[in-house]
Design a protein around this motif. Structure first.
Motif, mmCIF file in Angstrom:
data_model
loop_
_atom_site.group_PDB
_atom_site.id
_atom_site.type_symbol
_atom_site.label_atom_id
_atom_site.label_comp_id
_atom_site.label_asym_id
_atom_site.label_seq_id
_atom_site.Cartn_x
_atom_site.Cartn_y
_atom_site.Cartn_z
ATOM 1 N N LYS A 50 39.916 63.966 91.638
ATOM 2 C CA LYS A 50 40.956 63.053 91.160
ATOM 3 C C LYS A 50 42.300 63.381 91.766
ATOM 4 O O LYS A 50 42.581 64.510 92.136
ATOM 5 C CB LYS A 50 41.030 63.062 89.649
ATOM 6 N N CYS A 62 49.541 55.929 89.372
ATOM 7 C CA CYS A 62 48.373 55.525 90.149
ATOM 8 C C CYS A 62 47.390 56.686 90.129
ATOM 9 O O CYS A 62 47.760 57.824 90.422
ATOM 10 C CB CYS A 62 48.759 55.177 91.583
ATOM 11 N N TRP A 64 43.660 57.970 91.535
ATOM 12 C CA TRP A 64 42.536 57.815 92.448
ATOM 13 C C TRP A 64 41.437 58.755 91.990
ATOM 14 O O TRP A 64 41.701 59.886 91.596
ATOM 15 C CB TRP A 64 42.956 58.165 93.876
ATOM 16 N N ARG A 65 40.207 58.270 92.089
ATOM 17 C CA ARG A 65 39.078 59.056 91.614
ATOM 18 C C ARG A 65 37.876 58.860 92.536
ATOM 19 O O ARG A 65 37.483 57.732 92.816
ATOM 20 C CB ARG A 65 38.753 58.585 90.199
ATOM 21 N N LYS A 66 37.322 59.956 93.013
ATOM 22 C CA LYS A 66 36.103 59.898 93.832
ATOM 23 C C LYS A 66 34.970 60.455 92.984
ATOM 24 O O LYS A 66 35.011 61.611 92.566
ATOM 25 C CB LYS A 66 36.271 60.717 95.110
ATOM 26 N N VAL A 76 36.670 55.736 97.250
ATOM 27 C CA VAL A 76 37.605 56.292 96.282
ATOM 28 C C VAL A 76 38.123 55.157 95.417
ATOM 29 O O VAL A 76 38.615 54.149 95.922
ATOM 30 C CB VAL A 76 38.769 57.019 96.994
ATOM 31 N N ASN A 77 37.996 55.338 94.126
ATOM 32 C CA ASN A 77 38.336 54.304 93.149
ATOM 33 C C ASN A 77 39.787 54.423 92.694
ATOM 34 O O ASN A 77 40.234 55.506 92.327
ATOM 35 C CB ASN A 77 37.393 54.431 91.944
ATOM 36 N N CYS A 78 40.508 53.311 92.731
ATOM 37 C CA CYS A 78 41.824 53.249 92.101
ATOM 38 C C CYS A 78 41.540 52.954 90.628
ATOM 39 O O CYS A 78 41.306 51.811 90.240
ATOM 40 C CB CYS A 78 42.698 52.160 92.716
ATOM 41 N N MET A 97 48.271 54.242 98.555
ATOM 42 C CA MET A 97 47.111 54.214 99.446
ATOM 43 C C MET A 97 47.270 55.246 100.561
ATOM 44 O O MET A 97 46.308 55.940 100.921
ATOM 45 C CB MET A 97 46.940 52.808 100.033
ATOM 46 N N ALA A 100 46.438 58.555 99.158
ATOM 47 C CA ALA A 100 44.987 58.672 98.960
ATOM 48 C C ALA A 100 44.276 58.955 100.280
ATOM 49 O O ALA A 100 43.371 59.798 100.339
ATOM 50 C CB ALA A 100 44.437 57.400 98.314
ATOM 51 N N LEU A 109 38.715 52.387 99.889
ATOM 52 C CA LEU A 109 39.328 52.371 98.572
ATOM 53 C C LEU A 109 38.826 51.135 97.843
ATOM 54 O O LEU A 109 38.673 50.077 98.455
ATOM 55 C CB LEU A 109 40.854 52.327 98.681
ATOM 56 N N THR A 111 38.714 49.024 93.730
ATOM 57 C CA THR A 111 39.163 48.963 92.342
ATOM 58 C C THR A 111 38.446 47.842 91.629
ATOM 59 O O THR A 111 37.863 46.956 92.265
ATOM 60 C CB THR A 111 40.699 48.788 92.253
#
Length: 157
Positions: A50, A62, A64-66, A76-78, A97, A100, A109, A111
């Motif tokens: 994260k 913001c 970001w999560r992988k 990688v999820n926003c 971005m 990230a 990326l 979402t």
């Protein structure tokens, strides 16, 4: 919201999952899950790698999560984007971005956008969900199987 005297300068800074100021912004995000028993866990991001970003004025968040996505999304999820500042959301998203991609070079990326929870932006008379993402270079790429969420994606240039 708690004050963060170390926050100065421009742009995003990385904070830890559980940061009080970041959590206060997250508490106002539509995706915030409220437990029936009233508990409020300190960390709020979830499992996986994260990156929690907070603007220096503490008015935008913001995350970001992988992680391994249940619906097969790769990248990688926003997970959270919330802007309560006067800055244009698409500009904030573009700079997030960049951060990230510094952490995860070249990764896709993506979402999810819940059209039942997020009001659309009206563009030329038509409703558009995820408008700030579109302005930041994201594109529609599908709908999730379970909750019928819009999926948007972006790739490094």
């Amino acid at each position: 919201m708690s004050e963060q005297p170390f926050l100065f300068g421009d742009g995003w800074i990385e904070v830890k999952d559980g940061n009080d100021t970041a959590r206060a912004l997250f508490d106002r995000h539509y995706s915030r899950y409220l437990y029936a028993d009233g508990r409020k866990p300190k960390i709020f991001v979830g499992p996986g790698e994260k990156l929690v970003l907070l603007t220096t004025d503490a008015k935008a968040l913001c995350v970001w999560r992988k992680f391994i996505s249940a619906d097969g999304q790769d990248g990688v999820n926003c997970a959270i984007f919330r802007n309560e500042s006067d800055q244009r959301a698409s500009d904030l998203m573009q700079s997030a971005m960049t951060v990230a991609w510094q952490r995860w070079p070249g990764e896709r990326l993506y979402t999810y956008i819940d059209t039942y929870q997020v009001p659309p932006t009206i563009v030329r008379g038509n409703p558009v969900w995820g408008y700030c993402f579109r302005k930041a270079g994201w594109r529609f790429c599908g709908v999730s199987k379970t909750r019928k969420l819009i999926i948007m994606e972006a790739f490094a240039a």
